[in-house]
Write a protein that holds these residues in place. Structure first.
Motif, PDB file in Angstrom:
ATOM      1  N   MET A 134      63.345  35.822 -72.972  1.00  0.00           N
ATOM      2  CA  MET A 134      62.389  36.986 -74.413  1.00  0.00           C
ATOM      3  C   MET A 134      63.138  36.535 -75.079  1.00  0.00           C
ATOM      4  SD  MET A 134      61.714  41.019 -72.876  1.00  0.00           S
ATOM      5  CE  MET A 134      60.667  41.117 -71.581  1.00  0.00           C
ATOM      6  N   VAL A 182      65.823  43.602 -75.334  1.00  0.00           N
ATOM      7  CA  VAL A 182      66.055  42.303 -74.963  1.00  0.00           C
ATOM      8  C   VAL A 182      67.013  42.025 -73.595  1.00  0.00           C
ATOM      9  CG1 VAL A 182      66.094  39.866 -75.230  1.00  0.00           C
ATOM     10  CG2 VAL A 182      64.651  40.867 -76.804  1.00  0.00           C
ATOM     11  N   VAL A 194      59.221  40.959 -81.267  1.00  0.00           N
ATOM     12  CA  VAL A 194      59.800  39.378 -80.099  1.00  0.00           C
ATOM     13  C   VAL A 194      58.834  39.125 -78.781  1.00  0.00           C
ATOM     14  CG1 VAL A 194      61.411  40.662 -77.368  1.00  0.00           C
ATOM     15  CG2 VAL A 194      61.768  42.181 -79.414  1.00  0.00           C
TER      16      VAL A 194
END
Length: 464
Positions: free
Chosen positions: A209, A128, A50
């Protein structure tokens, strides 16, 4: 060996004389490792990345890694994967760590590559989504609307600066040029301040993100694999077997030299004799499964015994026996009847005692000058409970033992048993092993040669 440094030659001796036992131990260790792999099935680990855009401090990245493995994220991942209950079971199989480049690596472990990949992807997406939810809906309204108002005011200020710059008399006076320059610097400062504000806005960073693609499906199981457990178990058992042999030899306190054996028995040393190196004969009471296993593993012979010397012909060995017989005749003025006491289980000493009896009878029958009759009778005495026959016609006892086989306490017990039965220990004979010369085995020296060497002057002088 107990006082010597453990050398490679010692380890080589262990491997050479106990290779069957070490092989069995390695096989057992491999089976234990295989059983452990069955009880703990293989695990597969997949990793999803991520990306966190913007500028982040190290402690902020660590905080995001903790959030990725929190119960709020893992429970949602468990629910989306159809797991019953909360995510307590998955919490131990999910991990996250911050790496360089503002990247959070989220790992998931499962029993198959597909489930590990699905778990890592699901946790990354839930992380996320949870971060975006915090940035959008959980923030303070005043904190959300404050930056927007500030941007509007900055835009109005830029327009006002443009109007002031246009209203100034461009290029005609020095004051107008300075005013336009100051207004442009102010505009530049405001734009840089807004860029820094946008970069420092946590809501903007969090909302940005991005999951950097699906997790790669793992090709192999996570360590320890089944192969590693099997090989590790075999190697560990093998090393423990070698170390156990070395430790046992290190603490061994058995007398190994002739003076130590004579001191333990409390009698003078009459000499050393040799017997041919061969495997001990099978005794009638040693036909059970346990004894067969011991013979197969090589446990019936001592591994730390010194290697037999590579010389020793028949004539030289018989000379040693005849010297011992000559010394016995010198020490016994009266009737020369002796018990030859051999510790039970000492095959080398037993064969040496039988050879000594044969040589004594041979010398007596030939009527050597100055040699009277010497009658010897072999008696086996168990070292655990030594018992020697009572004195009848025998005038003493001769103890025959091999080096490094018995402890000082066991030898002292044999001497005490001889004293209790009324036998005086007149001497000690230490037996060893040698290898016959195969190249000259066909040409056995004649008997006259052995008799010529065994003259009385050589028997009583020198060391045997």
């Amino acid at each position: 060996m107990n006082d010597d440094t453990i050398r490679l030659v010692t380890i080589g001796r262990v491997l050479r004389r106990r290779w069957r036992l070490l092989t069995v131990l390695a096989v057992v260790g491999a089976l234990v490792g295989y059983g452990a792999s069955v009880l703990f099935p293989p695990r597969y680990t997949a990793t999803a990345s991520v990306l966190l855009p913007g500028q982040w401090e190290d402690r902020e990245l660590l905080t995001q890694a903790e959030i990725a493995t929190s119960s709020a994220v893992v429970d949602r991942a468990a629910a989306s994967l159809g797991r019953r209950g909360d995510g307590g079971e998955l919490r131990d199989r999910v991990g996250a760590k911050a790496t360089d480049g503002n990247i959070i690596k989220i790992s998931g472990t499962a029993g198959s590559p597909e489930r590990a990949q699905r778990l890592a992807d699901r946790v990354a997406r839930e992380f996320v989504a949870f971060a975006a939810r915090i940035a959008g809906g959980g923030a303070d309204p005043e904190a959300v609307t404050g930056p927007e108002d500030l941007r509007r005011k900055v835009a109005e200020t830029n327009r006002r600066i443009t109007e002031l710059a246009d209203a100034a008399d461009p290029g005609r006076t020095v004051e107008s040029v300075q005013a336009r320059t100051a207004l442009e610097k102010l505009r530049t400062s405001l734009e840089e301040a807004m860029k820094k504000l946008d970069q420092a806005d946590p809501a903007t960073n969090t909302a940005g993100m991005v999951v950097m693609g699906p997790a790669a499906r793992p090709d192999g199981a996570a360590p320890p694999t089944r192969t590693q457990l099997v090989v590790g178990g075999a190697l560990l058992s093998f090393l423990l077997g070698v170390i156990g042999h070395l430790a046992a030899a290190r603490v061994n306190r058995r007398p190994r030299t002739e003076p130590e054996i004579a001191a333990a028995l409390g009698s003078p040393l009459l000499g050393t004799v040799d017997v041919l190196d061969e495997r001990p004969a099978r005794r009638p009471g040693q036909a059970g499964p346990r004894d067969r296993v011991r013979r197969f593993l090589g446990l019936d012979t001592r591994w730390d015994a010194p290697a037999p010397q590579r010389f020793g012909d028949e004539a030289g060995r018989r000379v040693r026996y005849r010297r011992v017989c000559a010394r016995l005749r010198d020490r016994l003025p009266g009737p020369r009847r002796l018990l030859v006491v051999v510790p039970d289980g000492d095959d080398v000493a037993r064969r040496a005692a039988e050879q000594l009896v044969a040589e004594a009878g041979s010398a007596s029958s030939e009527g050597s000058p100055g040699s009277g009759p010497l009658l010897l009778r072999v008696v086996r005495v168990p070292v655990s409970q030594p018992m020697v026959p009572d004195r009848d016609t025998a005038s003493g006892a001769l103890v025959v033992s091999s080096a490094g086989t018995w402890t000082a306490e066991e030898l002292a017990g044999v001497a005490e048993a001889c004293a209790d039965s009324g036998h005086e220990v007149v001497g000690v004979v230490v037996a060893g092993t040698v290898r016959a010369r195969t190249a000259r085995s066909a040409g056995r020296p004649p008997k006259d040669t052995a008799l010529a060497l065994a003259v009385r002057g050589q028997a009583t002088g020198g060391s045997a």
